[in-house]
Design a protein around this motif. Structure first.
Motif, PDB file in Angstrom:
ATOM      1  N   ASP A 100     -64.250  24.714  97.958  1.00  0.00           N
ATOM      2  CA  ASP A 100     -65.347  24.982  98.882  1.00  0.00           C
ATOM      3  C   ASP A 100     -65.004  26.172  99.791  1.00  0.00           C
ATOM      4  OD1 ASP A 100     -66.371  22.750  97.767  1.00  0.00           O
ATOM      5  OD2 ASP A 100     -66.795  21.734  99.654  1.00  0.00           O
ATOM      6  N   LEU A 154     -66.629  32.927  89.627  1.00  0.00           N
ATOM      7  CA  LEU A 154     -66.844  32.470  90.992  1.00  0.00           C
ATOM      8  C   LEU A 154     -67.031  33.698  91.863  1.00  0.00           C
ATOM      9  CD1 LEU A 154     -66.686  30.284  93.285  1.00  0.00           C
ATOM     10  CD2 LEU A 154     -64.251  30.845  93.406  1.00  0.00           C
ATOM     11  N   ARG A 173     -60.923  34.093  99.846  1.00  0.00           N
ATOM     12  CA  ARG A 173     -61.355  32.769  99.423  1.00  0.00           C
ATOM     13  C   ARG A 173     -60.149  32.011  98.895  1.00  0.00           C
ATOM     14  NH1 ARG A 173     -66.422  30.911  97.677  1.00  0.00           N
ATOM     15  NH2 ARG A 173     -66.278  28.698  97.207  1.00  0.00           N
ATOM     16  N   PRO A 203     -58.321  42.955  90.830  1.00  0.00           N
ATOM     17  CA  PRO A 203     -57.844  41.726  91.449  1.00  0.00           C
ATOM     18  C   PRO A 203     -56.691  41.166  90.644  1.00  0.00           C
ATOM     19  CG  PRO A 203     -59.838  41.278  90.202  1.00  0.00           C
ATOM     20  CD  PRO A 203     -59.586  42.760  90.114  1.00  0.00           C
ATOM     21  N   PRO A 213     -66.506  34.903  95.212  1.00  0.00           N
ATOM     22  CA  PRO A 213     -65.730  34.357  96.324  1.00  0.00           C
ATOM     23  C   PRO A 213     -66.504  34.380  97.640  1.00  0.00           C
ATOM     24  CG  PRO A 213     -64.613  36.265  95.348  1.00  0.00           C
ATOM     25  CD  PRO A 213     -65.916  36.106  94.628  1.00  0.00           C
ATOM     26  N   GLU A 214     -67.451  35.274  97.724  1.00  0.00           N
ATOM     27  CA  GLU A 214     -68.189  35.341  98.984  1.00  0.00           C
ATOM     28  C   GLU A 214     -69.511  34.597  98.926  1.00  0.00           C
ATOM     29  OE1 GLU A 214     -68.179  39.504  99.883  1.00  0.00           O
ATOM     30  OE2 GLU A 214     -65.983  39.458  99.850  1.00  0.00           O
ATOM     31  N   GLY A 215     -70.160  34.675  97.778  1.00  0.00           N
ATOM     32  CA  GLY A 215     -71.493  34.091  97.716  1.00  0.00           C
ATOM     33  C   GLY A 215     -71.516  32.599  97.454  1.00  0.00           C
ATOM     34  N   ASP A 216     -70.623  32.112  96.612  1.00  0.00           N
ATOM     35  CA  ASP A 216     -70.721  30.718  96.190  1.00  0.00           C
ATOM     36  C   ASP A 216     -70.044  29.787  97.171  1.00  0.00           C
ATOM     37  OD1 ASP A 216     -72.122  31.036  93.706  1.00  0.00           O
ATOM     38  OD2 ASP A 216     -70.305  31.947  92.890  1.00  0.00           O
ATOM     39  N   ARG A 217     -70.826  28.861  97.664  1.00  0.00           N
ATOM     40  CA  ARG A 217     -70.276  27.971  98.676  1.00  0.00           C
ATOM     41  C   ARG A 217     -69.281  26.979  98.073  1.00  0.00           C
ATOM     42  NH1 ARG A 217     -71.879  23.593 101.146  1.00  0.00           N
ATOM     43  NH2 ARG A 217     -73.824  23.400  99.991  1.00  0.00           N
ATOM     44  N   THR A 218     -69.594  26.459  96.887  1.00  0.00           N
ATOM     45  CA  THR A 218     -68.648  25.555  96.223  1.00  0.00           C
ATOM     46  C   THR A 218     -68.537  25.940  94.755  1.00  0.00           C
ATOM     47  OG1 THR A 218     -70.181  23.881  95.383  1.00  0.00           O
ATOM     48  CG2 THR A 218     -69.543  23.686  97.696  1.00  0.00           C
ATOM     49  N   LEU A 219     -67.492  25.480  94.120  1.00  0.00           N
ATOM     50  CA  LEU A 219     -67.296  25.774  92.702  1.00  0.00           C
ATOM     51  C   LEU A 219     -68.429  25.181  91.880  1.00  0.00           C
ATOM     52  CD1 LEU A 219     -63.458  25.017  92.368  1.00  0.00           C
ATOM     53  CD2 LEU A 219     -64.581  27.191  92.850  1.00  0.00           C
ATOM     54  N   ILE A 250     -55.963  37.905  90.637  1.00  0.00           N
ATOM     55  CA  ILE A 250     -56.386  36.587  90.157  1.00  0.00           C
ATOM     56  C   ILE A 250     -57.901  36.538  90.070  1.00  0.00           C
ATOM     57  CG2 ILE A 250     -56.407  34.106  90.576  1.00  0.00           C
ATOM     58  CD1 ILE A 250     -53.883  34.215  91.934  1.00  0.00           C
ATOM     59  N   VAL A 281     -60.973  33.683  89.275  1.00  0.00           N
ATOM     60  CA  VAL A 281     -61.289  32.282  89.020  1.00  0.00           C
ATOM     61  C   VAL A 281     -62.534  32.215  88.148  1.00  0.00           C
ATOM     62  CG1 VAL A 281     -62.041  30.108  90.034  1.00  0.00           C
ATOM     63  CG2 VAL A 281     -60.209  31.404  91.107  1.00  0.00           C
ATOM     64  N   VAL A 298     -57.559  31.920  86.202  1.00  0.00           N
ATOM     65  CA  VAL A 298     -57.485  30.479  86.420  1.00  0.00           C
ATOM     66  C   VAL A 298     -58.887  29.931  86.200  1.00  0.00           C
ATOM     67  CG1 VAL A 298     -57.089  28.678  88.131  1.00  0.00           C
ATOM     68  CG2 VAL A 298     -55.571  30.662  88.041  1.00  0.00           C
TER      69      VAL A 298
END
Lengths: 340, 340
Positions: B95, A60, B108, A6, A62-68, A8, A10, A110
């Motif tokens: 989110d 993070l 995402r 990737p 990117p697919e599983g976590d709904r919010t940070l 980037i 997060v 990031v």
DNA sequence: TCCTTTATGCTCAACTTGAGCATTATCGAT
DNA sequence: ATCGATAATGCTCAAGTTGAGCATAAAGGA
């Protein structure tokens, strides 16, 4: 779907703060000096290299976590066994090359940093996580016992040398003002909230270990090997900068939001509360005025029960009055009567 | 290096604020309703679909951009021809499904939002960028002329209906308190800084266009088609939430940092300054007390020159005293004498 | 019982804030 | 020239807040 590297990533950094034995503590993990890049979960330990303290960091999904924030709670709970209560976003750090391994073609990292405030407890250890006094990392920030030694012994002289080394008079004036404002020298008052400013100045001057580590050539002008060992405890990556940012934010916030109570047990004496505020603010307060403020401000209410282990007259135990949140726009604990 | 679809994109949103004709303005672009995902630069215009206002948004180039802030400055300058002065990080929104197209398997999107304050000027147009009054989007936030009509005409009733629709008494009490605190009803004071709280409450109640657009089933209880058209101007994505966050932050910051001056010309009369603060704070101030505060606070100094086009006695022109930043820890303009 | 220690009550001056009255300086219309 | 409208600016006063410190109360231990 093929997985190519990737570009980037997060990462999520957690500055988890608790209060134990009158010290503000931060949860750290030990990190071997070259660890897979941030954003991948790692949990301390390592072969036999130098270990650095680091803030707990997770990825993070990117697919599983709904919010940070949920992502952060998820892996802090999973890896440190800590259920976080109060959490707020601190800052997002995105400078290139924060992580030295980016240089080797790694992805851009990031990092979204969060502050969490918890009540004291042992982290489910075995992962190398431990509580460390915040002031181990930022010793010049603790003025509870008066001006910290480290300022007089190391910082003040280094600042003076730096000022005098300015190339021209205008530049020297500028340096003098900056140093004075940041560290409360000459007639500037000490401003407890300028934590980041101070850390960055020390970094620039080469007074913290990270500046020697993360910067290319050695500074001229900083020849003292004793100083080169660095002021305060070193941290991995830019985590000490993040910690400084967090402390500054907490100090500011404590004034207008009742966040201290996130760190307190459900009942407490007013002295305990005062000491908690002092620990965070890094300054001593005037006892009677502090009482007046929190009582008249409606922040606490007595429970009628008393604490007898005070060493003197028993103290009433109080609890936080949640209702203040609804009554006053900015119900902070303030810092009344910071001793001069 | 093959380019496979990235799993995460970092976008940068700019809330660029200026002050024109006594209104706080925000720079927006027009966006056709289904635009390539955020994080790719887009510059307004489109075929023939519905256009939505959006905040200017650009991508982070993981390799080229050294810092997030520089990335923001770079493309705002490139695409809107605006040199940004004061810039601060606002919040990072991460989110899932903020962007509906994430649902279709897109990457995402994590958006770092920044606030920029500029002096009024026309953006290099042709890109569909324009200045819009912030209060077009958040009309319930402007109390300069007293309680805004939209509250009495639409919001208050909707809140009451919502409160009464609570399933049990405890829940209704909770709703009543929340509505009261957010909108300053009953005996709660109006708190100008709770901008985000208010927007989110209106969103939950289905009173803004975005809630109908972005949420699955229709709300029960919101049957009024007039209300369904939505309060204030709709924005794309969650940009109105970002704008609300920005306004709240600016209102808070103005109290303890002299940020208004970033929006003022180099000299100004005290009335102009007061009106600028009022525009941001959304409330009227007591003139004499405002003068006293900024003058005695050392925030401004007279220039000796006078403005004669006041309609009355000529007013002295003042300039910002940069030195305050060094003298006082928290030199804000405050909001003295907010009229009751 | 005295001494030490902390809790708690209370006072006072200095300073800040909220409100409003009074005076001054221009412009334009009479 | 004078009057009236419109702002700018000066000043006062009461109320509230903050900074400091004195005084008293209630424990435990010598």
């Amino acid at each position: 779907m093929t997985t190519s590297p990737p570009s980037i990533v997060v990462g999520l950094n957690a500055v988890i703060i608790a209060l134990t034995d009158g010290q503000p503590r931060v949860l750290t993990v030990s990190l071997p000096e070259d660890t897979p890049i941030e954003g991948g979960t790692r949990a301390g330990g390592g072969e036999g290299q130098r270990l650095l303290e680091a803030l707990p960091t997770g990825p993070l999904d990117p697919e599983g976590d709904r919010t940070l924030e949920l992502a952060l709670r998820r892996w802090v709970c999973a890896y440190a066994g800590l259920e976080l209560g109060y959490v707020e976003q601190l800052y997002t750090f995105g400078d290139r090359d924060r992580d030295p391994r980016e240089l080797g073609g790694g992805p851009r990292v990031v990092s979204a940093a969060y502050i969490a405030l918890v009540r004291e407890s042992e982290p489910a250890d075995g992962l190398g996580a431990r509580w460390r006094s915040v002031y181990r990392f930022l010793p010049w920030e603790d003025w509870r016992g008066g001006r910290p030694q480290v300022i007089d012994e190391h910082i003040a002289q280094a600042l003076t040398r730096w000022i005098d080394a300015g190339p021209d008079p205008e530049d020297r004036l500028h340096r003098r003002v900056r140093a004075g404002v940041s560290f409360g020298l000459e007639d500037s008052p000490w401003d407890g909230e300028r934590v980041l400013e101070r850390y960055e100045l020390l970094f620039e001057l080469g007074l913290v270990a990270e500046s020697i580590r993360d910067r290319e050539p050695l500074r001229e002008g900083s020849t003292n090997p004793e100083i080169h060992r660095g002021l305060g405890l070193e941290m991995a990556f830019d985590h000490r900068r993040i910690l400084a940012t967090a402390l500054g934010r907490i100090r500011a916030k404590i004034r207008y939001r009742p966040v201290v109570f996130e760190l307190m047990p459900s009942t407490f004496t007013l002295l305990q509360l005062q000491q908690a505020v002092e620990a965070l603010a890094g300054v001593g307060l005037h006892k009677q005025n502090f009482r007046r403020l929190v009582e008249q401000g409606g922040l606490v209410e007595g429970t009628g029960r008393h604490e007898h282990l005070t060493g003197g007259r028993p103290a009433e135990r109080f609890r936080f009055r949640r209702e203040v949140l609804l009554e006053r726009p900015a119900p902070g604990v303030g810092l009344p009567g910071a001793r001069h």
